[in-house]
Design an enzyme around this catalytic site. Structure first.
Site, PDB file in Angstrom:
ATOM      1  N   HIS A   1       0.830  -1.190  -0.070  1.00 11.70           N
ATOM      2  CA  HIS A   1      -0.015  -0.087   0.110  1.00 11.70           C
ATOM      3  C   HIS A   1       0.857   1.324   0.055  1.00 11.70           C
ATOM      4  CE1 HIS A   1      -3.244  -2.750   0.930  1.00 11.70           C
ATOM      5  NE2 HIS A   1      -4.041  -1.627   1.485  1.00 11.70           N
TER       6      HIS A   1
ATOM      7  N   GLU B   1      -1.697   6.315  -0.820  1.00 14.65           N
ATOM      8  CA  GLU B   1      -3.044   6.549  -0.371  1.00 14.65           C
ATOM      9  C   GLU B   1      -3.243   7.955   0.194  1.00 14.65           C
ATOM     10  OE1 GLU B   1      -4.315   3.464   2.272  1.00 14.65           O
ATOM     11  OE2 GLU B   1      -6.325   3.856   1.958  1.00 14.65           O
TER      12      GLU B   1
HETATM   13  N1  HPA Z   1      -5.009   1.266   3.709  1.00 12.71           N
HETATM   14  C1  HPA Z   1      -4.240   0.578   4.415  1.00 12.71           C
HETATM   15  N2  HPA Z   1      -4.361  -0.442   5.319  1.00 12.71           N
HETATM   16  C2  HPA Z   1      -5.654  -0.919   5.185  1.00 12.71           C
HETATM   17  C3  HPA Z   1      -6.551  -0.602   4.230  1.00 12.71           C
HETATM   18  C4  HPA Z   1      -6.127   0.691   3.599  1.00 12.71           C
HETATM   19  O1  HPA Z   1      -6.991   0.912   2.423  1.00 12.71           O
HETATM   20  N3  HPA Z   1      -7.621  -1.389   4.361  1.00 12.71           N
HETATM   21  C5  HPA Z   1      -7.300  -2.412   5.303  1.00 12.71           C
HETATM   22  N4  HPA Z   1      -6.115  -1.891   5.603  1.00 12.71           N
HETATM   23 ZN    ZN Z   2      -6.215  -1.727   1.220  1.00 12.60          ZN
END
Ligand code: HPA
Ligand code: ZN
Length: 362
Positions: free
Chosen positions: A219, A222
């Site tokens: 990730h 974001e």
């Molecule tokens: N971002 C980071 N961690 C997470 C997310 C997300 O969108 N969803 C579940 N864990």
């Molecule tokens: Zn996620």
């Protein structure tokens, strides 16, 4: 099932379009009613209404989910929700319930995240979690014909040691064995809080996993800016989860397009977590124009109120894409999947067939 304003024909097309989902957390598929049911079955205490009024009822919890202020606000609920899972069949049922819904909405291939660290911390055995999810995956493969992949996530808000212990357990158990056979866990990822923990937290694990040929994603981009995406690539990720802030760095965007890195974009999640004000602000058009490969995903559908088809429809409503653009999106999802050439060709053929069927209609 889908409250968007797209026309009936577009809805029919997006439903029929063979889809890959690459960004869905199985623990993010725990619906509020299931949280209360499992808490009662497994004798798990949820916060009392005086501690947190959201947990007064299924309705108050669902209502609270509509007002997340940030990623960390959401995560505070997400990490409580998953504490109700205890037995292998809880994990298996959760996965199966997701796959059934995904299948109904036209998913042919799903690569799903799971977060063992929180389960291990509260005394659930590693094998209980993994075997339960594998059971759900196998059932989906045999009964629904979906191909599946499990991606194990490390949590960024916990110490490195906790992630290292988990990595070594998975290696010791043979679940990450990429030599000669299909591994039980097909890839590793990193999730949870983005801004705060060091960008390079899992570097030693990623470098070791890269040497072993393990698929890596993370990730990034974001809530955090494009430098988080760069840091993920530098430690060996070949896929980026979210990645919407890539548009802030045109040179990096060019590199991602050139290297055919897949972004697993989650438009409804981005709105629900206040990363953007509306789906129209997600840089779908910019990514298409720059040749950046991306798929469209639900992330945590039980928390954000939208499974994959609704996410597709929301994108169509905001961007009015053409049939050819949807074909490209669906094909790029297949190309960026962690599956063999034979399955890829099979899925590409199904996409082609579906698009041809709708050419005269849309
Ligand atoms: N971002 C980071 N961690 C997470 C997310 C997300 O969108 N969803 C579940 N864990
Ligand atoms: Zn996620």
């Amino acid at each position: 099932m889908c409250p968007s304003d797209v026309s009936t024909q577009w809805h029919a097309f997006l439903s029929a379009l063979p889809k890959c989902e690459h960004h869905v957390h199985l623990e993010g598929c725990l619906e509020p009613d299931l949280i209360f049911t499992l808490a009662s079955k497994n004798n798990v205490s949820l916060p009392s209404p005086s501690e947190n009024p959201a947990y007064t009822s299924i309705e108050t919890l669902s209502e609270r989910y509509g007002h997340f202020s940030s990623l960390d606000d959401f995560l505070s609920f997400y990490f409580i929700g998953m504490t109700v899972l205890k037995t292998q069949s809880d994990f298996a049922e959760l996965a199966w319930t997701y796959f059934k819904r995904a299948h109904e909405e036209g998913v042919h291939h799903a690569e799903v995240f799971f977060d063992p660290q929180v389960h291990l911390e509260r005394g659930v055995a590693y094998r209980t979690v993994v075997d339960g999810y594998v059971q759900g995956c196998k059932r989906a493969e045999s009964e629904l014909g979906i191909s599946t992949r499990l991606i194990m996530c490390f949590l960024k808000h916990l110490p490195l040691q906790s992630a290292q212990d988990l990595y070594h357990t998975a290696l010791k158990e043979g679940d990450l064995d990429f030599e000669g056979r299909d591994p039980v866990i097909h890839g590793l990822g990193a999730s949870s809080s983005e801004v705060g923990p060091p960008k390079d937290l899992f570097r030693p694990i990623y470098l070791s996993a890269k040497e072993r040929g393990i698929n890596l994603t993370a990730h990034a981009g974001e809530e955090g800016d494009a430098s988080y995406i760069l840091a993920a690539l530098e430690k060996g990720a070949t896929r980026i989860d979210h990645g919407i802030r890539l548009v802030e760095d045109p040179a990096l965007m060019e590199r991602i397009a050139r290297e055919e890195v897949l972004l697993t974009v989650c438009p409804v999640s981005n709105v629900q977590l206040k990363c953007v004000k509306s789906v129209g602000e997600v840089p779908i058009r910019k990514f298409l124009d720059a040749g950046v490969r991306f798929s469209i995903n639900s992330d945590d559908p039980a928390y954000f109120g939208a499974y994959i088809l609704e996410c597709y429809c929301a994108v169509q409503e905001a961007f009015g894409l053409s049939l050819a653009e949807w074909k490209t999106i669906a094909e790029n999802g297949v190309k960026g999947s962690w599956i063999g050439e034979e399955r890829k060709n099979e899925l590409l053929g199904r996409i082609d067939e579906c698009v041809k069927r709708f050419e005269g209609v849309l």
